[in-house]
Design a protein around this motif. Structure first.
Motif, PDB file in Angstrom:
ATOM      1  N   SER A  80       7.601  12.374   0.925  1.00 51.87           N
ATOM      2  CA  SER A  80       7.139  11.080   0.407  1.00 51.87           C
ATOM      3  C   SER A  80       7.453  11.029  -1.084  1.00 51.87           C
ATOM      4  CB  SER A  80       5.629  10.918   0.603  1.00 51.87           C
ATOM      5  OG  SER A  80       5.199   9.802  -0.172  1.00 51.87           O
ATOM      6  N   ARG A 126       5.843   9.215  -3.118  1.00 48.62           N
ATOM      7  CA  ARG A 126       4.640   8.748  -3.818  1.00 48.62           C
ATOM      8  C   ARG A 126       3.768   9.894  -4.278  1.00 48.62           C
ATOM      9  NH1 ARG A 126       0.712   5.394  -2.391  1.00 48.62           N
ATOM     10  NH2 ARG A 126       0.181   6.691  -0.615  1.00 48.62           N
ATOM     11  N   SER A 155       0.283  11.038  -2.078  1.00 45.77           N
ATOM     12  CA  SER A 155       0.785  10.581  -0.787  1.00 45.77           C
ATOM     13  C   SER A 155      -0.129  10.998   0.368  1.00 45.77           C
ATOM     14  CB  SER A 155       2.195  11.172  -0.613  1.00 45.77           C
ATOM     15  OG  SER A 155       2.394  11.688   0.654  1.00 45.77           O
ATOM     16  N   ASN A 156      -0.256  10.099   1.342  1.00 46.50           N
ATOM     17  CA  ASN A 156      -1.042  10.414   2.552  1.00 46.50           C
ATOM     18  C   ASN A 156      -0.427  11.588   3.300  1.00 46.50           C
ATOM     19  OD1 ASN A 156      -2.803   8.092   2.334  1.00 46.50           O
ATOM     20  ND2 ASN A 156      -1.035   6.849   2.897  1.00 46.50           N
ATOM     21  N   THR A 157       0.899  11.546   3.426  1.00 47.52           N
ATOM     22  CA  THR A 157       1.601  12.604   4.155  1.00 47.52           C
ATOM     23  C   THR A 157       1.373  13.949   3.470  1.00 47.52           C
ATOM     24  OG1 THR A 157       3.289  10.958   4.666  1.00 47.52           O
ATOM     25  CG2 THR A 157       3.860  13.258   5.083  1.00 47.52           C
ATOM     26  N   ASP A 158       1.409  13.901   2.125  1.00 44.80           N
ATOM     27  CA  ASP A 158       1.234  15.152   1.398  1.00 44.80           C
ATOM     28  C   ASP A 158      -0.183  15.701   1.558  1.00 44.80           C
ATOM     29  OD1 ASP A 158       2.642  17.083  -0.076  1.00 44.80           O
ATOM     30  OD2 ASP A 158       1.541  16.503  -1.877  1.00 44.80           O
ATOM     31  N   ASN A 200       6.472   7.536   7.834  1.00 42.87           N
ATOM     32  CA  ASN A 200       7.338   6.696   8.656  1.00 42.87           C
ATOM     33  C   ASN A 200       7.940   5.622   7.763  1.00 42.87           C
ATOM     34  OD1 ASN A 200       8.449   4.780  10.309  1.00 42.87           O
ATOM     35  ND2 ASN A 200       6.663   4.528  11.643  1.00 42.87           N
ATOM     36  N   TYR A 201       9.247   5.661   7.594  1.00 45.86           N
ATOM     37  CA  TYR A 201       9.972   4.606   6.884  1.00 45.86           C
ATOM     38  C   TYR A 201      10.881   3.918   7.889  1.00 45.86           C
ATOM     39  CZ  TYR A 201       8.741   5.650   1.967  1.00 45.86           C
ATOM     40  OH  TYR A 201       8.086   5.796   0.764  1.00 45.86           O
ATOM     41  N   ILE A 202      10.531   2.704   8.273  1.00 41.46           N
ATOM     42  CA  ILE A 202      11.289   1.937   9.281  1.00 41.46           C
ATOM     43  C   ILE A 202      11.556   2.811  10.507  1.00 41.46           C
ATOM     44  CG2 ILE A 202      13.156   0.265   9.661  1.00 41.46           C
ATOM     45  CD1 ILE A 202      11.649  -0.462   7.150  1.00 41.46           C
ATOM     46  N   ASN A 203      10.467   3.327  11.022  1.00 46.91           N
ATOM     47  CA  ASN A 203      10.511   4.148  12.240  1.00 46.91           C
ATOM     48  C   ASN A 203      11.435   5.356  12.143  1.00 46.91           C
ATOM     49  OD1 ASN A 203       8.594   2.670  13.573  1.00 46.91           O
ATOM     50  ND2 ASN A 203      10.088   1.205  14.358  1.00 46.91           N
ATOM     51  N   ALA A 244       1.897   6.897   9.041  1.00 50.62           N
ATOM     52  CA  ALA A 244       2.510   5.571   9.146  1.00 50.62           C
ATOM     53  C   ALA A 244       1.453   4.527   8.827  1.00 50.62           C
ATOM     54  CB  ALA A 244       3.038   5.345  10.558  1.00 50.62           C
ATOM     55  N   GLY A 296       1.287   1.519  10.320  1.00 52.34           N
ATOM     56  CA  GLY A 296       0.860   0.906  11.575  1.00 52.34           C
ATOM     57  C   GLY A 296       0.989   1.847  12.751  1.00 52.34           C
ATOM     58  N   SER A 297       2.202   2.298  12.996  1.00 48.81           N
ATOM     59  CA  SER A 297       2.440   3.143  14.176  1.00 48.81           C
ATOM     60  C   SER A 297       3.688   4.000  13.948  1.00 48.81           C
ATOM     61  CB  SER A 297       2.664   2.249  15.402  1.00 48.81           C
ATOM     62  OG  SER A 297       3.801   1.428  15.167  1.00 48.81           O
ATOM     63  N   LEU A 318      -2.354   5.002   9.761  1.00 49.96           N
ATOM     64  CA  LEU A 318      -3.444   4.581   8.878  1.00 49.96           C
ATOM     65  C   LEU A 318      -4.210   3.385   9.443  1.00 49.96           C
ATOM     66  CD1 LEU A 318      -1.675   4.941   5.415  1.00 49.96           C
ATOM     67  CD2 LEU A 318      -3.059   6.612   6.627  1.00 49.96           C
TER      68      LEU A 318
HETATM   69  C1  LIG Z   1      10.108   1.697   2.903  1.00 49.94           C
HETATM   70  C2  LIG Z   1       8.892   1.794   3.774  1.00 49.94           C
HETATM   71  C3  LIG Z   1       9.040   1.653   5.137  1.00 49.94           C
HETATM   72  C4  LIG Z   1       7.935   1.737   5.990  1.00 49.94           C
HETATM   73  N1  LIG Z   1       8.108   1.599   7.330  1.00 49.94           N
HETATM   74  C5  LIG Z   1       7.041   1.663   8.139  1.00 49.94           C
HETATM   75  C6  LIG Z   1       7.209   1.484   9.553  1.00 49.94           C
HETATM   76  O1  LIG Z   1       8.290   1.269  10.062  1.00 49.94           O
HETATM   77  N2  LIG Z   1       6.101   1.558  10.330  1.00 49.94           N
HETATM   78  C7  LIG Z   1       4.860   1.799   9.812  1.00 49.94           C
HETATM   79  O2  LIG Z   1       3.908   1.867  10.565  1.00 49.94           O
HETATM   80  N3  LIG Z   1       4.686   1.993   8.482  1.00 49.94           N
HETATM   81  C8  LIG Z   1       5.732   1.928   7.635  1.00 49.94           C
HETATM   82  N4  LIG Z   1       5.569   2.125   6.285  1.00 49.94           N
HETATM   83  C9  LIG Z   1       4.244   2.500   5.764  1.00 49.94           C
HETATM   84  C10 LIG Z   1       4.147   4.011   5.486  1.00 49.94           C
HETATM   85  O3  LIG Z   1       4.603   4.766   6.604  1.00 49.94           O
HETATM   86  C11 LIG Z   1       2.712   4.426   5.197  1.00 49.94           C
HETATM   87  O4  LIG Z   1       2.194   3.690   4.120  1.00 49.94           O
HETATM   88  C12 LIG Z   1       2.630   5.908   4.899  1.00 49.94           C
HETATM   89  O5  LIG Z   1       1.317   6.383   5.037  1.00 49.94           O
HETATM   90  C13 LIG Z   1       3.110   6.249   3.495  1.00 49.94           C
HETATM   91  O6  LIG Z   1       3.029   7.629   3.361  1.00 49.94           O
HETATM   92  P1  LIG Z   1       2.821   8.322   1.958  1.00 49.94           P
HETATM   93  O7  LIG Z   1       1.472   7.904   1.439  1.00 49.94           O
HETATM   94  O8  LIG Z   1       2.873   9.769   2.298  1.00 49.94           O
HETATM   95  O9  LIG Z   1       3.940   7.894   1.066  1.00 49.94           O
HETATM   96  C14 LIG Z   1       6.649   2.005   5.434  1.00 49.94           C
HETATM   97  C15 LIG Z   1       6.519   2.149   4.042  1.00 49.94           C
HETATM   98  C16 LIG Z   1       7.622   2.029   3.224  1.00 49.94           C
HETATM   99  C17 LIG Z   1       7.455   2.167   1.731  1.00 49.94           C
END
Ligand SMILES: Cc1cc2nc3c(=O)[nH]c(=O)nc-3n(C[C@H](O)[C@H](O)[C@H](O)COP(=O)(O)O)c2cc1C
Length: 220
Positions: free
Chosen positions: A9, A11, A14-17, A84-87, A120, A122-123, A151
Motif C-alpha cells: 500500500s 498509504r 494503511s489498513n493492509t499494513d 485491492n486496487y481495481i480487483n 478492500a 467493498g469486496s 472494510l
Molecule cells: C486506486 C484504488 C483502487 C481501488 N479499487 C478497489 C476495488 O476495486 N474494490 C474495492 O473494494 N476497493 C477498492 N479500493 C479501496 C481500497 O482497496 C481500500 O481502501 C483499502 O483498504 C486500502 O488499503 P490501504 O489502507 O492498505 O491502502 C481502491 C482504492 C484505490 C486507491
C-alpha cells in the motif's frame, strides 16, 4: 527462522499494513526474526522482458529490486500484503512480482512458506490475497493461509481480521519450524517443476543460465 513481510500500500497508516504488522507480530511471538518492508521505500523498475535473467542470471536494470530480492531469498517465510486496487494488487506489488519471473522458472521458493493479507473498500480482498499467495506458490512456496478484510463489513470484522492475521503469522512460523508438508500442494509443486524442466530444456540454447542452474541442482 526468518520471515519477511512486504506491504504494497502506498498509504501511511494503511489498513493492509495493519494486518501485515499483526501477522509479523504473530510470527515474532513464535520466535521468528521478522523484517517489515514497505515497497514505497524502494525504487523498482518495470520488467522489460529482455530475458537477461534467464540467459545470465542477472537483471540489467539498476534499481533497488536486488535489496528486496536478497531478503526474500534468505527468508523462510514470506507474507505479502496488498490492498485491492481495481480487483487486483497495487501496481507496485505487480511490478515486484514481474521482476521475479526467473524465480518461477527456477522454482527458487521451494521449501519456503507463504501467507498473504489484503484489504478492500467493498469486496475482493480474499481474491487479492489468494492471487498474492498463488504468485508465490508458482515460484515454489507452500501456502499457509490468508486474511482478507472488506472494510464495508465494519469495524468488528476488521478487528477480527487483525486477530486472524496475528494467528496467520503464528501458523506461518509453526509451518516453518515443523517443515509442514501439504500433500496436495506438494503434488502441484512436483508437476510445476516437471513443466519448468521441459521449458528450460526446450529453451536451453537461449536460456543458458537457467539450463545450467537446473543441471547444478541435479534436476536434469
Ligand atoms: C486506486 C484504488 C483502487 C481501488 N479499487 C478497489 C476495488 O476495486 N474494490 C474495492 O473494494 N476497493 C477498492 N479500493 C479501496 C481500497 O482497496 C481500500 O481502501 C483499502 O483498504 C486500502 O488499503 P490501504 O489502507 O492498505 O491502502 C481502491 C482504492 C484505490 C486507491
Amino acid at each position: 527462522m526468518k520471515v519477511v513481510g512486504i506491504n504494497s500500500s502506498p498509504r501511511k497508516n494503511s489498513n493492509t499494513d495493519l494486518l501485515l504488522s499483526a501477522a509479523l507480530k504473530g510470527a515474532k511471538e513464535k520466535k521468528s526474526e521478522t523484517v517489515h518492508l514497505n515497497l514505497y521505500d524502494f525504487e523498482i523498475e518495470y520488467c522489460t522482458a529482455c530475458d537477461s535473467c534467464y540467459k545470465t542470471g542477472t537483471c540489467v536494470l539498476m534499481d533497488e529490486f536486488p535489496d528486496i530480492y536478497e531478503i526474500i531469498l534468505e527468508s523462510d517465510g514470506i507474507i505479502l500484503g496488498s490492498p485491492n486496487y481495481i480487483n487486483n494488487v497495487t501496481a507496485k506489488m505487480k511490478t515486484l512480482l514481474d521482476r521475479m519471473a526467473d524465480t518461477v522458472h527456477c522454482q527458487r521458493l521451494l521449501g519456503k512458506y507463504s501467507a498473504a493479507v489484503s484489504t478492500a473498500g467493498g469486496s475482493g480482498s480474499q481474491e487479492v490475497a489468494d492471487y498474492l499467495n498463488h504468485s508465490l506458490f508458482i515460484m515454489g512456496a507452500s501456502v499457509v493461509g490468508r486474511v482478507g478484510a472488506n472494510l464495508s463489513e465494519g469495524d468488528e470484522t476488521f478487528k477480527h481480521a487483525v486477530q486472524s492475521s496475528y494467528k496467520l503469522g503464528m501458523d506461518l512460523a509453526d509451518a516453518i519450524a515443523l517443515k509442514t508438508s501439504f500433500p496436495d500442494q506438494q503434488k502441484e509443486h512436483e508437476a510445476m517443476l516437471q513443466r519448468m524442466k521441459e521449458l528450460v530444456t526446450f529453451r536451453k540454447d537461449d536460456w543458458t543460465y537457467e539450463y545450467e542452474y537446473f543441471k547444478q541442482k541435479k534436476w536434469l
